[in-house]
Scaffold this active site. Structure first.
Site: not given
Ligand code: DGY
Length: 330
Positions: A242, A271, A290
């Site tokens: 993240r 984001e 992402h």
């Molecule tokens: C998640 O599932 O947390 C991923 O970051 C999605 O791509």
């Protein structure tokens, strides 16, 4: 559908791929926010007023305000493994299980991490931009020389499902794999051929570092000015967890002053990243939107697992993958 009474009402905040809507449709009346944009907060708060199930995306904040607006809610299911957008404690207090999608995406995200590591350390996108800009005149002995990934010592920060898949792949590159994880599991570390190191030591020793650790209050800005300064000036930093795990202001400084060599980010904070963000002006910083789990097969698998979780929750049965299992103890 409930045995008696009206069908369960299921709110879906974005059209999910795969067979997920069919799965949900068999369990109740489905309302989908069918736009190419995040469901606006006011629309979401209005939609959940009579919802029994909420099928959410990682872009939806599932917090006290939302839960208060959803008095009938019996289950939340998020089409993601990371649940930093969900107030799990608040859901647990209300007896609401929260579904998520671990496992099905780990291999795909690990592939993305490998792609980003190679692209950044070997300057592949810089090279493509160079050609596209018409700057390629001749083969050159020192053109865009990068840093090797094979035989490197790679540090994985976070040894969950993605970290484990990444370790397997790195062995194929003859890498020495070291890892930091808050909780130790020596059997698993040895099965993965990984040596555990304290975080500061890992950052100092690794030729490259990949972040796969979950985002929590404890891991916010885990990579900041101090910890970035521990890394080698030849190192590449990859983030597939993240955006909030990295202090982006400190990262831009570190990439500008040569504290580290390059970075590749699948995730940013916020984001989307602002088009004016200094990181986007740096040739040694690669940012993608992402896409970690974004293969056709994996996104369908995530969407379908999320749908099954939601249906199980409506039926009052344990979810296939529950992010707050303590809800069943209460
Ligand atoms: C998640 O599932 O947390 C991923 O970051 C999605 O791509």
């Amino acid at each position: 559908m409930d045995a008696a009474g009206p069908p369960a009402r299921i709110v879906v905040t974005r059209r999910p791929p795969g067979r997920s809507l069919d799965i949900l449709g068999a369990a109740g009346e489905v309302v989908v926010w069918d736009r190419e944009a995040i469901m606006p907060r006011d629309r979401l708060l209005a939609a959940v007023a009579d919802a029994d199930g909420l099928y959410a995306m990682l872009t939806d904040a599932i917090d006290e305000q939302l839960l208060a607006a959803a008095p009938r809610l019996r289950v939340v299911s998020s089409m993601a493994v990371g649940v930093d957008n969900v107030d799990l404690a608040a859901c647990t207090r209300r007896g609401i299980p929260v579904g998520h999608t671990p496992g099905v995406l780990a291999a795909t995200v690990a592939d993305t991490a490998i792609g980003l590591l190679l692209a950044s350390a070997r300057r592949i996108v810089e090279g493509a931009d160079y050609v596209r800009a018409g700057r390629w005149r001749s083969w050159q002995p020192d053109l865009l020389m990068g840093r090797d990934v094979h035989h490197a010592t790679v540090g994985i920060v976070g040894l969950g499902g993605v970290g484990a898949e990444l370790a397997k792949r790195l062995h194929g590159f003859d890498c020495t794999v070291i890892a930091y994880n808050r909780s130790r599991d020596e059997r698993r570390e040895s099965a993965l051929g990984v040596t555990w190191r304290p975080l500061d030591e890992l950052l100092a020793v690794a030729d490259h570092v990949v972040l796969t650790i979950a985002m929590t209050e404890d891991t916010r800005h885990l990579l900041d000015r101090r910890t970035l300064a521990l890394m080698k000036p030849t190192a590449t930093l990859v983030n597939v967890s993240r955006g909030g795990v990295v202090d982006q202001v400190a990262l831009a400084e570190a990439l500008t002053d040569g504290t580290i060599a390059s970075a590749a980010l699948d995730v940013t904070d916020p984001e989307p990243i602002s088009p004016d963000d200094p990181l986007l002006r740096l040739p040694n910083c690669l940012v993608i939107p992402h896409l970690g789990s974004s293969s056709q097969r994996t996104r369908a698998a995530m969407a379908e697992l999320a749908a099954r979780n939601l249906v199980l929750g409506l039926e009052g049965r344990p979810l296939e993958a529950c992010a707050n299992p303590e809800v069943y103890a209460s």
